[in-house]
Structures are given as structure tokens and as C-alpha cells.
Design an enzyme around this catalytic site. Structure first.
Site, PDB file in Angstrom:
ATOM      1  N   CYS A   2      61.435 110.290  26.058  1.00 43.66           N
ATOM      2  CA  CYS A   2      60.416 111.045  26.700  1.00 43.66           C
ATOM      3  C   CYS A   2      60.534 110.508  27.978  1.00 43.66           C
ATOM      4  O   CYS A   2      61.025 109.253  28.165  1.00 43.66           O
ATOM      5  CB  CYS A   2      58.978 110.906  26.194  1.00 43.66           C
ATOM      6  SG  CYS A   2      59.048 111.491  24.344  1.00 43.66           S
ATOM      7  N   ARG A  27      65.215 113.347  30.292  1.00 41.96           N
ATOM      8  CA  ARG A  27      64.858 112.573  29.342  1.00 41.96           C
ATOM      9  C   ARG A  27      64.093 113.529  28.073  1.00 41.96           C
ATOM     10  O   ARG A  27      64.043 112.712  26.939  1.00 41.96           O
ATOM     11  CB  ARG A  27      63.928 111.346  29.658  1.00 41.96           C
ATOM     12  CG  ARG A  27      64.579 110.265  30.360  1.00 41.96           C
ATOM     13  CD  ARG A  27      63.711 109.281  30.598  1.00 41.96           C
ATOM     14  NE  ARG A  27      63.302 108.653  29.387  1.00 41.96           N
ATOM     15  CZ  ARG A  27      63.845 107.457  29.229  1.00 41.96           C
ATOM     16  NH1 ARG A  27      64.776 106.727  29.766  1.00 41.96           N
ATOM     17  NH2 ARG A  27      63.487 106.732  27.977  1.00 41.96           N
ATOM     18  N   TRP A  70      60.055 114.824  24.448  1.00 38.69           N
ATOM     19  CA  TRP A  70      61.128 115.166  23.496  1.00 38.69           C
ATOM     20  C   TRP A  70      60.472 114.984  22.177  1.00 38.69           C
ATOM     21  O   TRP A  70      60.512 113.744  21.783  1.00 38.69           O
ATOM     22  CB  TRP A  70      62.383 114.116  23.826  1.00 38.69           C
ATOM     23  CG  TRP A  70      63.640 114.493  22.689  1.00 38.69           C
ATOM     24  CD1 TRP A  70      64.461 115.451  22.896  1.00 38.69           C
ATOM     25  CD2 TRP A  70      63.784 113.865  21.459  1.00 38.69           C
ATOM     26  NE1 TRP A  70      65.415 115.496  22.231  1.00 38.69           N
ATOM     27  CE2 TRP A  70      64.986 114.672  20.932  1.00 38.69           C
ATOM     28  CE3 TRP A  70      63.329 112.989  20.853  1.00 38.69           C
ATOM     29  CZ2 TRP A  70      65.657 114.292  19.790  1.00 38.69           C
ATOM     30  CZ3 TRP A  70      63.861 112.522  19.697  1.00 38.69           C
ATOM     31  CH2 TRP A  70      65.024 113.355  19.139  1.00 38.69           C
ATOM     32  N   ASN A  94      56.084 106.479  24.801  1.00 41.52           N
ATOM     33  CA  ASN A  94      57.512 106.880  24.249  1.00 41.52           C
ATOM     34  C   ASN A  94      57.954 105.872  23.379  1.00 41.52           C
ATOM     35  O   ASN A  94      57.233 104.775  23.391  1.00 41.52           O
ATOM     36  CB  ASN A  94      58.637 106.502  25.579  1.00 41.52           C
ATOM     37  CG  ASN A  94      58.519 107.257  26.531  1.00 41.52           C
ATOM     38  OD1 ASN A  94      58.114 108.546  26.576  1.00 41.52           O
ATOM     39  ND2 ASN A  94      59.505 107.189  27.649  1.00 41.52           N
ATOM     40  N   GLU A 461      85.929 114.475  20.562  1.00 35.59           N
ATOM     41  CA  GLU A 461      84.857 114.445  22.052  1.00 35.59           C
ATOM     42  C   GLU A 461      84.878 115.726  22.142  1.00 35.59           C
ATOM     43  O   GLU A 461      83.903 116.333  22.519  1.00 35.59           O
ATOM     44  CB  GLU A 461      85.435 113.628  23.071  1.00 35.59           C
ATOM     45  CG  GLU A 461      84.888 113.609  24.213  1.00 35.59           C
ATOM     46  CD  GLU A 461      83.291 113.434  24.216  1.00 35.59           C
ATOM     47  OE1 GLU A 461      82.519 112.893  23.136  1.00 35.59           O
ATOM     48  OE2 GLU A 461      82.470 113.612  25.207  1.00 35.59           O
ATOM     49  N   LYS A 465      81.321 117.893  22.360  1.00 39.91           N
ATOM     50  CA  LYS A 465      80.826 118.619  23.897  1.00 39.91           C
ATOM     51  C   LYS A 465      80.705 120.139  23.399  1.00 39.91           C
ATOM     52  O   LYS A 465      79.511 120.483  23.749  1.00 39.91           O
ATOM     53  CB  LYS A 465      82.120 118.328  24.799  1.00 39.91           C
ATOM     54  CG  LYS A 465      81.404 118.281  26.171  1.00 39.91           C
ATOM     55  CD  LYS A 465      81.468 116.938  26.588  1.00 39.91           C
ATOM     56  CE  LYS A 465      80.125 116.214  25.478  1.00 39.91           C
ATOM     57  NZ  LYS A 465      80.075 114.570  25.972  1.00 39.91           N
ATOM     58  N   GLU A 468      77.421 120.576  21.381  1.00 41.31           N
ATOM     59  CA  GLU A 468      76.214 120.127  22.273  1.00 41.31           C
ATOM     60  C   GLU A 468      75.782 121.162  23.276  1.00 41.31           C
ATOM     61  O   GLU A 468      74.542 121.301  23.118  1.00 41.31           O
ATOM     62  CB  GLU A 468      76.584 118.825  22.911  1.00 41.31           C
ATOM     63  CG  GLU A 468      75.384 118.108  23.790  1.00 41.31           C
ATOM     64  CD  GLU A 468      75.795 116.679  24.248  1.00 41.31           C
ATOM     65  OE1 GLU A 468      77.098 116.639  24.353  1.00 41.31           O
ATOM     66  OE2 GLU A 468      74.933 116.162  24.251  1.00 41.31           O
ATOM     67  N   HIS A 484      93.811 118.539   4.073  1.00 41.13           N
ATOM     68  CA  HIS A 484      93.183 117.987   2.814  1.00 41.13           C
ATOM     69  C   HIS A 484      91.820 118.529   2.736  1.00 41.13           C
ATOM     70  O   HIS A 484      90.917 117.746   2.138  1.00 41.13           O
ATOM     71  CB  HIS A 484      93.101 116.446   3.227  1.00 41.13           C
ATOM     72  CG  HIS A 484      94.522 115.863   3.275  1.00 41.13           C
ATOM     73  ND1 HIS A 484      95.394 115.758   2.029  1.00 41.13           N
ATOM     74  CD2 HIS A 484      95.237 115.298   4.148  1.00 41.13           C
ATOM     75  CE1 HIS A 484      96.480 115.145   2.528  1.00 41.13           C
ATOM     76  NE2 HIS A 484      96.520 115.031   3.634  1.00 41.13           N
TER      77      HIS A 484
HETATM   78  O1  M6R Z   1      73.465 106.447  26.966  1.00 44.76           O
HETATM   79  P1  M6R Z   1      74.484 106.270  25.755  1.00 44.76           P
HETATM   80  O2  M6R Z   1      75.702 106.414  26.356  1.00 44.76           O
HETATM   81  O3  M6R Z   1      74.188 105.443  25.094  1.00 44.76           O
HETATM   82  O4  M6R Z   1      74.189 107.566  24.830  1.00 44.76           O
HETATM   83  C1  M6R Z   1      74.776 107.854  23.619  1.00 44.76           C
HETATM   84  C2  M6R Z   1      74.790 109.305  23.218  1.00 44.76           C
HETATM   85  O5  M6R Z   1      73.332 109.784  22.960  1.00 44.76           O
HETATM   86  C3  M6R Z   1      75.456 110.172  24.289  1.00 44.76           C
HETATM   87  O6  M6R Z   1      76.680 110.087  24.293  1.00 44.76           O
HETATM   88  C4  M6R Z   1      75.432 111.795  23.615  1.00 44.76           C
HETATM   89  O7  M6R Z   1      76.349 111.863  22.451  1.00 44.76           O
HETATM   90  C5  M6R Z   1      75.766 112.742  24.884  1.00 44.76           C
HETATM   91  N1  M6R Z   1      74.791 113.644  25.018  1.00 44.76           N
HETATM   92  C6  M6R Z   1      77.020 113.500  24.429  1.00 44.76           C
HETATM   93  O8  M6R Z   1      77.378 114.456  25.471  1.00 44.76           O
END
Ligand code: M6R
Length: 588
Positions: A2, A27, A70, A94, A461, A465, A468, A484
């Protein structure tokens, strides 16, 4: 996760708090609220984005606190939004109060009723109970019974003009400027309003008024260590792009250039020495930073022939890791505030290991904890999905691996990195073509990403992405592993993205491509080997510039980031603010 802001000064607090919350919205954005204190505490809350709180700018008073949430405990409703008010107190919090159930039961047994389902409201109840005429002392008493993590800012109707603060495992920063004194969970909220900042450390308390800032740790008063807040730390808006995600992908070439500055400092040389001397290298990180760490492992092992182990930070401390003063632990984090990464780094330090932070936010909790900090210099990243920071993390980690290799007589890999910014520029251009693939994904039920070697990391990755920002279920897989089990999920029309940048593994990746095609998959290829672009049966292909295979994730990720962006748009999602997520994950 948050965001918290606070202000005590000469101006009306509400408009300043609103502006600070807008800057912190990345945040958390499920609800927001502001409380100000003039003759009495006044509160306004809303669900949804901070913009819904516009009416709160009318609140009176020159002292106040604000919060963007959040959700952890309780749904994103207005009742659960902060500030929580009980009796004379208003609280923004927070973190997570782990003993909240027991504390709440105790309060309820005394006949107190709660207006929210949050763990945070109990703090206001305890303050009311333990207040003896001194706000800061009451907060200290309350903190002594709290278990878990917290960044707290508190108003008390009996003490106008004052805000009391406490920090434990959740970031909190003080700021001072011409208009008065400020606080925030994160520096961006203070940009433009403050000239200097002072981060609080775990176990520290503070009290701010219009003219004074006092800090203490237990009974001991400490003097704030003010640091200048550089101008330019803010971001400059979307710069003509429709979304931050698109803008930040386009900024990758510039971020790569800046990330290279890290290699020229004394800190970098010390880190290289540490790594060369280390008996074992471990990397800890979460999410995208974890993927960057996997790619770095590949580079340390291929280029320097040094074993490196990667662990998801949230699992690290529960694995009872074997560490000593001969271990080097590289903690990778864009924000430098991720609770799990911080906890892993803390444990590594306790066990004697050298901790090296690779961060984008150099004044973060992680850098304060680490023995050395290597900034990735990606520039501020606003979109929740990490894009330019991923590539900049790779650049710094590759530079480290190349320099360890060089120290062992394996020369030349560092020079090859200098080409990355211009190759990335070409890749962003070429990668735009994936916009044409988006309709195939938008209508699908799921998608798969495959690759081998370093390309397997890119597959992971790319998949993260896509899910997400577009909410399309997807998996990333090493191509050879597909048969597998996961191959069972491929059916007519399932989109499969194959990443192919290794000549050595090309035929093996193509075998997996044929296997999915034979089951009806629509295959989309991202390759740096033009010969494969003409392969029969591909539904789409993007050719990216070739580079040393080990470094290829830095380029191959770009079309996949763009793909996620375009699919999000095609599915009507806001790529900058994916549901349920926040930019900085400060709870375990
Ligand atoms: O701030 P950080 O790099 O430690 O954050 C880690 C993950 O929360 C962050 O990479 C998250 O997976 C991203 N939203 C991915 O795009």
C-alpha cells in the site's frame, strides 16, 4: 504494497496528500483515503483508484495522512480502506499484523466494535486504550504488542499538528521541504514537495510537526540523517505513449546505456573481488527479478564457469540455506522493498554471507541492508509489470559475470555487452510486429512459451508478463520438457510462442515446435536466426538481431513484453495496473 503519505505544515494538507497518493498509486489501487485534523479528525475514503478521492481535497486542516490500499485482510471496500478511525485516533498502515486476531478478540471482549475486516484497525483501538496524553509514547506502547510488519502514521485529535510514525519491516521515509514536513512509504510521493529525505529503519519512531522532526529508537533520541532528494527522480508522464508499459519498453535502449555506468565504479570492482573470492554464489529474487537471476546463473556458469544457485526469495529462509562468510548472495530487486527478498538478504547477512543488492531504487531498504549496492539505473518504472528494469538487471548481472570470467582469463565477453543498447533499439522496432499476433491470443483459452537454454528463461518471463497484464492463463516451459506432460494441454488453435536464439539448440527447439504443430497449435516464433523465419506452418515470426547466446534474453524478452502489452489491450485490460497486483510487494 500500500502507499502512505502524510504532511504537517502551513498549507492545507488534503491537496498535498491527494497529489502524493496519485504518485504512489502504483503501490496499490483498490481503495484510498485521507484523514486531516483541524478541530477534529475528518476522513474521506473511496473504492477504486485515487482519482475517486478527488472530493477529499476539500478537507480542512494543515496536518493529515493518506493511504492507497492493496488489500490483504478484507475485501477492497470503503469500510476496509484506510485511514481507520477509532476514538481520538486515525491510522494508516502498510504491512501485516500477524497477531491481529488475538488483539481484536481482546478488544472485542472489552466491548469495542470494529468497523472493518482489516488487521490494521486494531492499531487504532490499541492506541485509544494505551494513550496517556502523549501520542508518540502511546504508539511505542502499541508497537511493543504488535507482531508482523508495519509502517504506521497516526493522528490524535487531542494533539493537533502532530503525526507519529513507526516502522518495522515496511518502508517509511521522512521528507522536509519549504512547505513543511512530510512522510511517505516511498520516495516518489515526496518528489517535488521535499528537498531532503530521511528513511526510517526498522524499530525507529518519529514525530513530525510543522517545524520539527524528532526520531527515536526505543527511549534513545537519534538525529535524522537528511539526504538530498535529487531532482529528476520523478517520472515525466507517459511522454506521448498510451501507457507506461509501452513507454517503458521503448526506454529499454536508454536504460541499457545507463545500466552500463554501474560497471565503472569502485563498488563494482569490490563486488567483482567478492565474487571471485566466494566459495559459492547464490541469487535470491522474486517474480521477474527471479527470472533475471536465472539468466544470470546461466551467464555465471557459461562464461565464468562458476556455479551459481538461484532461489525464489520467499523459499530461501525456509530452506535453511548453507551459507558462510565465504558465500556471496546477490539479492535482485527492482524496488529494493520486496519483503521476501529483504528477508532472504537479512538471513544471508546473519549467516555471515556478503550481500550484494542489485536494485533500481538505490535508496531502498535492500540497499540499506546490503554490504554493497549495484544500481541498475533503469530510471523510474511506473507500470506494475517490470520491463525495462528486467533488461537493465540482466545488463548489470551479465557485466558482473563477464568481469568474473575476465578475472579468470576468459576475456572479451564484457565488450560484447556494449552492443546491447543499439541491438535493443532494433529489437523494439522489429518486436512491434507482434501486435498482429494479439487477436490469436486474445481469443485463446491459454498460451504456452517454450525455449531451450537461455531461451527457456525468456519463455518463463514471456509467460509471466502475458498472464500478469492480460489475465490469459499461460505457462513457460523448457521446450524439451513439454512432452513430459504439458503437451497434453495443446489443442487445435492453442497459441505457442517458441523462442529460438541458440544455433546449437535450434533443431531441438524446432522438434518441440513440430510436436505442438502436430497437435494443432498455432506457433509464433521469436528468433535471431533468419533461416528459421521461413519454416513452414508458422502463424507468425519476428526476427530479432543476433547477439551472444548467453545475452540473448535481454533482447528476446522485448517482443514478448510487447506481445503481453498488445494482448492486454486486445482483451480490454489496463496493462499499467493489473488487477490484484502492486508494484512493490512489501508483505510476505
Ligand atoms: O521489486 P522487485 O523486483 O523485488 O519485485 C519482484 C516482483 O514482485 C516483480 O518482479 C513482479 O513479478 C513484476 N510485477 C513482474 O512484472
Amino acid at each position: 504494497m500500500c502507499g502512505i503519505v502524510g504532511y504537517a505544515g502551513k498549507r492545507r494538507a488534503a491537496p498535498l496528500l491527494y497529489a502524493g497518493l496519485k504518485r504512489l498509486e502504483y503501490r496499490g489501487y483498490d481503495s484510498a483515503g485521507i484523514a486531516t485534523l483541524a478541530e477534529k479528525i475528518e476522513v474521506k475514503k473511496c473504492t477504486g483508484p485515487v482519482a475517486n478521492l478527488r472530493a477529499a481535497v476539500d478537507l480542512k486542516g494543515t496536518c493529515g495522512i493518506g493511504h492507497t490500499r492493496w488489500a490483504t485482510h478484507g475485501a477492497p471496500t470503503a469500510a476496509n480502506a484506510h485511514p481507520h478511525v477509532y476514538g481520538r485516533f486515525a491510522v494508516v498502515h502498510n504491512g501485516i499484523i500477524e497477531n491481529d486476531r488475538a488483539l481484536r478478540k481482546m478488544c472485542e471482549a472489552r466491548g469495542e466494535s470494529f468497523s472493518s475486516e482489516t488487521d490494521s484497525e486494531v492499531i487504532a483501538h490499541l492506541l485509544e486504550r494505551l494513550y496517556r496524553g502523549d501520542l508518540l509514547e502511546a504508539l511505542k506502547r502499541v508497537a511493543s504488542v504488535l507482531e508482523g510488519s508495519y509502517a504506521l502514521a497516526v493522528l490524535c485529535a487531542d494533539e493537533p499538528g502532530k503525526i507519529a510514525l513507526a516502522r518495522e519491516k515496511s518502508p517509511l521515509v521522512l521528507g522536509r521541504g519549504k512547505l513543511g514536513n512530510f512522510l511517505a512509504s516511498d520516495v516518489p510521493a515526496l518528489v517535488g514537495a521535499c528537498l531532503e529525505i530521511c528513511p526510517l529503519r526498522d524499530g525507529e519512531f518519529a514525530l513530525i510537526t510543522e517545524s520539527e522532526v524528532t526520531m527515536s529508537e526505543g527511549e534513545r533520541f537519534i538525529s535524522p540523517d537528511w539526504l538530498p532528494l535529487e531532482r529528476g527522480r520523478g517520472e515525466s508522464g507517459k511522454a506521448g505513449h498510451a501507457h507506461y508499459m509501452e513507454k517503458e519498453i521503448c526506454e529499454i535502449p536508454a536504460a541499457l546505456c545507463r545500466s552500463r555506468e554501474t560497471a565503472s565504479g569502485a563498488v563494482f570492482s569490490r563486488v567483482r573481488e567478492e565474487l571471485c573470492a566466494a566459495k559459492n554464489i547464490r541469487l535470491v529474487a522474486c517474480g521477474t527479478a527471479y527470472h533475471a537471476s536465472l539468466a544470470a546463473k546461466y551467464a555465471f556458469e557459461k562464461l565464468a564457469r562458476v556455479p551459481a544457485e538461484v532461489t525464489v526469495a520467499s523459499e530461501f529462509r525456509y530452506q535453511d540455506p548453507i551459507l558462510s562468510e565465504n558465500s556471496a548472495v546477490i539479492a535482485v530487486s527492482q524496488s529494493g522493498e520486496t519483503a521476501d527478498t529483504l528477508a532472504a538478504a537479512k538471513l544471508a547477512k546473519e549467516r555471515g554471507a556478503k550481500v550484494i543488492a542489485v536494485v533500481n531504487e538505490a535508496r531502498s531498504s535492500l540497499s540499506a541492508l546490503a554490504d554493497e549496492t549495484l544500481p541498475i539505473n533503469a530510471g523510474r518504472e511506473v507500470c506494475v509489470a517490470a520491463t525495462k528494469s528486467y533488461v537493465a538487471q540482466l545488463s548489470v548481472l551479465y557485466t558482473l559475470a563477464a568481469s568474473v570470467a575476465e578475472a579468470q582469463g576468459r576475456r572479451g565477453y564484457g565488450d560484447l555487452l556494449s552492443e546491447l543498447p543499439s541491438l535493443a533499439r532494433e529489437t523494439v522496432k522489429a518486436g512491434r510486429a507482434v501486435g498482429g499476433w494479439a487477436p490469436h491470443f486474445a481469443a485463446a483459452r491459454s498460451a504456452y512459451f517454450i525455449g531451450r537454454g537461455a531461451d527457456a528463461v525468456t519463455a518463463l518471463e514471456g509467460s509471466l508478463k502475458l498472464k500478469e497484464v492480460s489475465y490469459l492463463p499461460s505457462e513457460g516451459y523448457p521446450a524439451g520438457e513439454l512432452k513430459h506432460g504439458t503437451l497434453a494441454l495443446i489443442e487445435e488453435g492453442t497459441p505457442v510462442v517458441a523462442v529460438l536464439t541458440s544455433q546449437e539448440l535450434a533443431e531441438k527447439t524446432m522438434n518441440a515446435v513440430h510436436e505442438t504443430r502436430a497437435r494443432g497449435a498455432k506457433v509464433f516464433l521469436v528468433t535471431s536466426i533468419p533461416a528459421y523465419a521461413g519454416e513452414k506452418g508458422l502463424t507468425g515470426c519476428v526476427v530479432i538481431p543476433p547477439c551472444t547466446e548467453v545475452y540473448s534474453p535481454a533482447l528476446a524478452a522485448i517482443p514478448l513484453q510487447l506481445l503481453a502489452y498488445y494482448v492486454a489491450l486486445a482483451r480490454g485490460c489496463d496493462p499499467d495496473k493489473p488487477r490484484n497486483l502492486a508494484k512493490s510487494v512489501t508483505v510476505e
